[in-house]
Each structure stands twice: as C-alpha cells, then as structure tokens.
Design an enzyme around this catalytic site. Structure first.
Site, mmCIF file in Angstrom:
data_model
loop_
_atom_site.group_PDB
_atom_site.id
_atom_site.type_symbol
_atom_site.label_atom_id
_atom_site.label_comp_id
_atom_site.label_asym_id
_atom_site.label_seq_id
_atom_site.Cartn_x
_atom_site.Cartn_y
_atom_site.Cartn_z
ATOM 1 N N ILE A 27 -5.513 -9.363 5.338
ATOM 2 C CA ILE A 27 -4.736 -10.039 6.380
ATOM 3 C C ILE A 27 -4.334 -8.988 7.408
ATOM 4 C CG2 ILE A 27 -2.604 -11.287 6.909
ATOM 5 C CD1 ILE A 27 -2.679 -12.362 4.031
ATOM 6 N N HIS A 77 -6.825 -0.665 8.484
ATOM 7 C CA HIS A 77 -5.649 -1.277 7.855
ATOM 8 C C HIS A 77 -6.012 -2.258 6.746
ATOM 9 C CE1 HIS A 77 -6.525 -3.352 11.706
ATOM 10 N NE2 HIS A 77 -6.449 -4.431 10.967
ATOM 11 N N GLY A 125 -5.783 -1.319 2.730
ATOM 12 C CA GLY A 125 -4.598 -1.501 1.906
ATOM 13 C C GLY A 125 -3.815 -2.771 2.174
ATOM 14 N N HIS A 126 -4.266 -3.592 3.120
ATOM 15 C CA HIS A 126 -3.465 -4.778 3.510
ATOM 16 C C HIS A 126 -4.346 -6.024 3.507
ATOM 17 C CE1 HIS A 126 -0.684 -7.223 6.013
ATOM 18 N NE2 HIS A 126 0.218 -6.389 5.576
ATOM 19 N N PHE A 127 -4.700 -6.630 2.628
ATOM 20 C CA PHE A 127 -4.660 -6.420 1.189
ATOM 21 C C PHE A 127 -6.097 -6.436 0.713
ATOM 22 C CE2 PHE A 127 -0.817 -8.643 2.550
ATOM 23 C CZ PHE A 127 0.161 -7.789 2.089
#
Length: 155
Positions: A64, A54, A57-59
């Site tokens: 986070i 994750h 893409g986050h971020f």
C-alpha cells in the site's frame, strides 16, 4: 507574449518537472502534469509501481502506498505551479502546513493517481491549496496544504 503566458505552465513532462522541483528518485512523486489552469489549478499524475522502494516494507504481503507520499505528490504538484509562476531560477518551494488530511482508500501498485490541486489563496510568497488524490475518479485522499517560496541563497 503576455506576462501570464511566460509565467504559467500548460503541461509538463518529467524533464520540465525536474527543472521546476529539486526532488529526484526515489522522492519525485509526480511523473507528469497533464492539465494546468494558469496558477490556479493543476492535475499531476503518479504511476504507482511495485518497484518503488517504500513497498519493500509497506507492506510486503499487501503493498500500500504510504499516505504521506500521497500528500507529498499533492505538495509537489502545487510546488510546480508556484515555481513556474515565480519564474526565478534558484527559488525553492517549501511545504509549510497540512490541514484536514483524510485518507479514503488504499493506493496500490498499478494505480494511476491524479493529484488535483486548486489554489485557495496567495499572499506574497505564501500559497494555500486544496488537494484531492483520485484513482479512476474515486477520491483516495485529500488535504489543504500551504507552501512558501524561498530564495535558495536564503534557505
């Protein structure tokens, strides 16, 4: 050995957790359960690493952990309590409700999240829990969740 002793958990490593829960990488959000008070409360641990998918893409510039995954870690910790207490192979624990969710601080790679889960009530196969997620003792998220035990052949 008493009935209580055979249906509750004192602690659980990842192997025991995988016997209790159907989740697997990358969606298993609890690495260890370090403290359990019968079927009343537990503390689950998640060691957050930058290698988790994750974070791609986050971020990318400021990773986070998504809040929904903190909720999932709470639910999985609660689910381990339910699964062990029910003590019947083939049962699943379904996450049913979420109320009063609050996200207080970001969780980042390198953090060790503690999921503090406390049973609020149980009626039949329905369980209610209050959950806190903490990093170094600081509250990062909280929620009230509901779960249901369902026989796998009825799912």
């Amino acid at each position: 050995m008493t009935e209580e002793a055979t249906t509750t958990l004192s602690s659980a490593d990842i192997i025991e957790i995988m016997k209790l829960l159907p989740h697997r990488y990358p969606f298993l959000m609890v690495d260890k359960i370090i403290e359990i008070d019968g079927d009343n409360a537990a503390i689950g641990i998640k060691n957050v690493t930058v290698n988790e998918p994750h974070f791609t893409g986050h971020f990318p510039e400021s990773p986070i952990m998504p809040g929904v995954l903190l909720i999932e870690g709470m639910a999985q910790t609660a689910g381990a309590i339910c699964a062990k207490k029910e003590g019947q192979p083939g049962n699943l624990v379904y996450f049913m409700t979420i109320e009063n969710a609050r996200f207080r601080k970001p969780v980042v790679p390198g953090d060790r999240v503690e999921f503090h889960v406390k049973k609020h009530k149980q009626r039949g196969n329905i369980w209610k829990f209050h959950c806190d997620a903490k990093v170094e003792g600081a509250l990062v998220a909280e929620a009230d969740i509901g779960a249901m035990i369902v026989r796998k052949d009825q799912a």
